[in-house]
Design an enzyme around this catalytic site. Structure first.
Site, PDB file in Angstrom:
ATOM      1  N   HIS A 136      -3.720   6.970   2.075  1.00  0.00           N
ATOM      2  CA  HIS A 136      -4.066   5.626   1.603  1.00  0.00           C
ATOM      3  C   HIS A 136      -5.468   5.313   2.126  1.00  0.00           C
ATOM      4  CE1 HIS A 136      -4.207   1.455   0.879  1.00  0.00           C
ATOM      5  NE2 HIS A 136      -3.907   1.074   2.097  1.00  0.00           N
TER       6      HIS A 136
ATOM      7  N   CYS B 154       0.822  -1.226   0.000  1.00  0.00           N
ATOM      8  CA  CYS B 154       0.000   0.000   0.000  1.00  0.00           C
ATOM      9  C   CYS B 154       0.850   1.267   0.000  1.00  0.00           C
ATOM     10  CB  CYS B 154      -0.928  -0.002   1.206  1.00  0.00           C
ATOM     11  SG  CYS B 154      -1.979  -1.454   1.238  1.00  0.00           S
TER      12      CYS B 154
ATOM     13  N   ASN C 257     -10.177  -0.680  -0.555  1.00  0.00           N
ATOM     14  CA  ASN C 257      -8.733  -0.467  -0.473  1.00  0.00           C
ATOM     15  C   ASN C 257      -8.102  -1.033  -1.750  1.00  0.00           C
ATOM     16  OD1 ASN C 257      -5.975  -0.807   0.074  1.00  0.00           O
ATOM     17  ND2 ASN C 257      -6.321  -1.353   2.222  1.00  0.00           N
TER      18      ASN C 257
HETATM   19  O1  UT7 Z   1      -3.780  -1.424   3.537  1.00  0.00           O
HETATM   20  C1  UT7 Z   1      -3.759  -2.168   4.706  1.00  0.00           C
HETATM   21  C2  UT7 Z   1      -4.668  -3.335   4.514  1.00  0.00           C
HETATM   22  N1  UT7 Z   1      -5.337  -3.740   5.695  1.00  0.00           N
HETATM   23  C3  UT7 Z   1      -6.490  -3.226   6.129  1.00  0.00           C
HETATM   24  O2  UT7 Z   1      -7.034  -2.328   5.539  1.00  0.00           O
HETATM   25  C4  UT7 Z   1      -7.095  -3.823   7.353  1.00  0.00           C
HETATM   26  C5  UT7 Z   1      -7.155  -2.956   8.535  1.00  0.00           C
HETATM   27  N2  UT7 Z   1      -8.062  -3.537   9.516  1.00  0.00           N
HETATM   28  C6  UT7 Z   1      -9.387  -3.346   9.456  1.00  0.00           C
HETATM   29  O3  UT7 Z   1      -9.845  -2.631   8.588  1.00  0.00           O
HETATM   30  C7  UT7 Z   1     -10.269  -4.003  10.485  1.00  0.00           C
HETATM   31  O4  UT7 Z   1      -9.470  -4.635  11.446  1.00  0.00           O
HETATM   32  C8  UT7 Z   1     -11.269  -5.007   9.864  1.00  0.00           C
HETATM   33  C9  UT7 Z   1     -12.312  -4.251   9.054  1.00  0.00           C
HETATM   34  C10 UT7 Z   1     -10.546  -6.020   9.015  1.00  0.00           C
HETATM   35  C11 UT7 Z   1     -11.995  -5.757  10.968  1.00  0.00           C
HETATM   36  O5  UT7 Z   1     -12.670  -4.842  11.791  1.00  0.00           O
HETATM   37  P1  UT7 Z   1     -12.594  -5.019  13.370  1.00  0.00           P
HETATM   38  O6  UT7 Z   1     -13.462  -3.984  13.951  1.00  0.00           O
HETATM   39  O7  UT7 Z   1     -11.126  -5.008  13.755  1.00  0.00           O
HETATM   40  O8  UT7 Z   1     -13.260  -6.415  13.602  1.00  0.00           O
HETATM   41  P2  UT7 Z   1     -12.631  -7.742  14.262  1.00  0.00           P
HETATM   42  O9  UT7 Z   1     -11.576  -8.324  13.386  1.00  0.00           O
HETATM   43  O10 UT7 Z   1     -12.296  -7.444  15.682  1.00  0.00           O
HETATM   44  O11 UT7 Z   1     -13.864  -8.698  14.201  1.00  0.00           O
HETATM   45  C12 UT7 Z   1     -15.061  -8.459  14.933  1.00  0.00           C
HETATM   46  C13 UT7 Z   1     -16.062  -9.526  14.587  1.00  0.00           C
HETATM   47  C14 UT7 Z   1     -15.501 -10.934  14.647  1.00  0.00           C
HETATM   48  O12 UT7 Z   1     -16.510 -11.781  15.138  1.00  0.00           O
HETATM   49  P3  UT7 Z   1     -16.511 -12.257  16.675  1.00  0.00           P
HETATM   50  O13 UT7 Z   1     -15.218 -12.998  16.859  1.00  0.00           O
HETATM   51  O14 UT7 Z   1     -16.573 -10.993  17.482  1.00  0.00           O
HETATM   52  O15 UT7 Z   1     -17.726 -13.089  16.752  1.00  0.00           O
HETATM   53  C15 UT7 Z   1     -15.229 -11.273  13.208  1.00  0.00           C
HETATM   54  O16 UT7 Z   1     -15.284 -12.660  12.952  1.00  0.00           O
HETATM   55  O17 UT7 Z   1     -16.496  -9.342  13.235  1.00  0.00           O
HETATM   56  C16 UT7 Z   1     -16.365 -10.566  12.522  1.00  0.00           C
HETATM   57  N3  UT7 Z   1     -16.096 -10.266  11.124  1.00  0.00           N
HETATM   58  C17 UT7 Z   1     -17.062 -10.064  10.222  1.00  0.00           C
HETATM   59  N4  UT7 Z   1     -18.402 -10.101  10.321  1.00  0.00           N
HETATM   60  C18 UT7 Z   1     -19.120  -9.850   9.215  1.00  0.00           C
HETATM   61  C19 UT7 Z   1     -14.904 -10.113  10.505  1.00  0.00           C
HETATM   62  N5  UT7 Z   1     -15.075  -9.818   9.215  1.00  0.00           N
HETATM   63  C20 UT7 Z   1     -16.423  -9.795   9.011  1.00  0.00           C
HETATM   64  C21 UT7 Z   1     -17.221  -9.531   7.883  1.00  0.00           C
HETATM   65  N6  UT7 Z   1     -18.554  -9.565   8.032  1.00  0.00           N
HETATM   66  N7  UT7 Z   1     -16.677  -9.241   6.677  1.00  0.00           N
END
Ligand code: UT7
Length: 329
Positions: A256, A116, A286
């Site tokens: 970004h 990125c 992204n």
């Molecule tokens: O250029 C760099 C590239 N990387 C990125 O852009 C990623 C940066 N990180 C993020 O954007 C965030 O960490 C995410 C959007 C990936 C995740 O958001 P979060 O608020 O950190 O959620 P989390 O990983 O803590 O997950 C919360 C819950 C989990 O369920 P449980 O364990 O609480 O039951 C996940 O399994 O959300 C669940 N989850 C989803 N639910 C519905 C994870 N992905 C999804 C999804 N749809 N797509």
């Protein structure tokens, strides 16, 4: 030390494939929801390259628009830098195909792999070439077809990313007459291969039938680690600019496009209003190396560049690798 030649941006370009993949489309293939994606990321839809399009196709369209904007012919380009992690092939460089298709007959070229941060690193390479007098005109493209390395069964990654390309033509400030390049930074903290990567296909895990069966050719990500890292370095990079130039000198931040919530958290830490930052993540997700140059062209079209004011572009991603460029329009 010899005097450095001031550098500017003569032209900007962008290209997005036509096909839109909406959150509602994704609800049908993976266990997710429009509400979750919107709330956690700010993304509504992303673009997906057509079956006959590859990274160099997207790059070519963005490069043509940037050259047009710069009123420069392809023959005038001395170097083509293509920032990508999804090149047409591992090698040869996608820049070679791009230069050929563009008709950049007098150019040399290479790819730059910094995920990125690729475009902001490539811009600094371009500026260095021009400042030193080694080359006059450098085309920097960020282009990705991330949809080809996404696992549409993995909701952690497939909802976040999209395809696209953006480009900038760097030349002497005399010729460009705008987009003065004021500097930038390049940073890394290695040893993070498991945080955000495409595990197989390189020398670490060569591609085998097993690696494919295990889906190791797909992008893997530990989202929370990236989230915390991104908020921290976004704020640090912008703070560095504020400390040097003063808050009131910043016209717009074009970061970004990582995640709307990451951008909002960083702006909150900086105590800056959201109208200081340009975002288009809702429409494209992204797009890795393509995200900053696409956003730059759109911010320009939207009249967000104020004469004499600073444009700050922080970027961060796999590596971990991060940095920024600073422009004055
Ligand atoms: O250029 C760099 C590239 N990387 C990125 O852009 C990623 C940066 N990180 C993020 O954007 C965030 O960490 C995410 C959007 C990936 C995740 O958001 P979060 O608020 O950190 O959620 P989390 O990983 O803590 O997950 C919360 C819950 C989990 O369920 P449980 O364990 O609480 O039951 C996940 O399994 O959300 C669940 N989850 C989803 N639910 C519905 C994870 N992905 C999804 C999804 N749809 N797509």
């Amino acid at each position: 030390m010899a005097t450095l030649i001031p550098v500017g941006i003569a032209g900007l370009g962008r290209y997005l494939p036509e096909r839109r993949l909406t959150n509602l489309d994704l609800e049908k293939v993976v266990d997710t929801s429009d509400a979750w994606i919107q709330q956690r990321t700010g993304i509504s839809e992303r673009r997906i390259a057509a079956g006959d399009q590859v990274t160099s196709t997207l790059a070519l369209n963005a490069a043509r628009q940037a050259l047009d904007d710069a009123k420069m012919s392809p023959e005038e380009i001395d170097v083509v830098v293509c920032a990508t992690v999804t090149g047409d092939q591992s090698f040869p460089a996608t820049a070679c195909r791009l230069g050929h298709d563009l008709g950049a007959k007098n150019a040399g070229g290479f790819d730059l792999g910094a995920a990125c941060s690729g475009f902001v690193f490539g811009s600094q390479v371009a500026a260095g070439f021009i400042q030193s007098g080694q080359f006059r005109n450098v085309l920097v493209v960020g282009a990705e077809v991330l949809s080809r390395i996404l696992d549409y069964k993995d909701r952690n990654t497939c909802v976040l990313f999209g395809d696209g390309a953006g480009a900038a033509v760097f030349t002497s400030l005399d010729r460009a007459g705008r987009g003065e390049f004021l500097g930038g930074s390049i940073s890394m903290e290695g040893g993070a291969e498991d945080v955000l990567s495409q595990p197989a296909g390189g020398s670490r895990h060569p591609a085998t039938a097993e690696s494919v069966a295990q889906g190791l050719h797909y992008m893997k990500m530990g989202g929370t680690k990236v989230y915390k890292f991104a908020v921290r370095v976004f704020a640090e990079l912008v703070k560095g600019v504020i400390d040097k130039y003063g808050r009131d000198q910043i016209g717009v931040i074009v970061p970004h496009q990582v995640n709307q919530r990451i951008i909002e958290s960083a702006m909150e830490q900086l105590d800056m209003p959201m109208d200081m930052v340009f975002t288009n993540i809702d429409r494209y997700g992204n797009t890795s190396a393509a995200s900053v140059p696409i956003a730059l062209r759109e911010a320009y079209d939207a009249g967000r560049f104020q004469k004499g004011k600073l444009i700050v572009c922080p970027a961060f991603g796999a590596g971990m690798a991060w940095g920024h460029i600073l422009l004055r329009w």
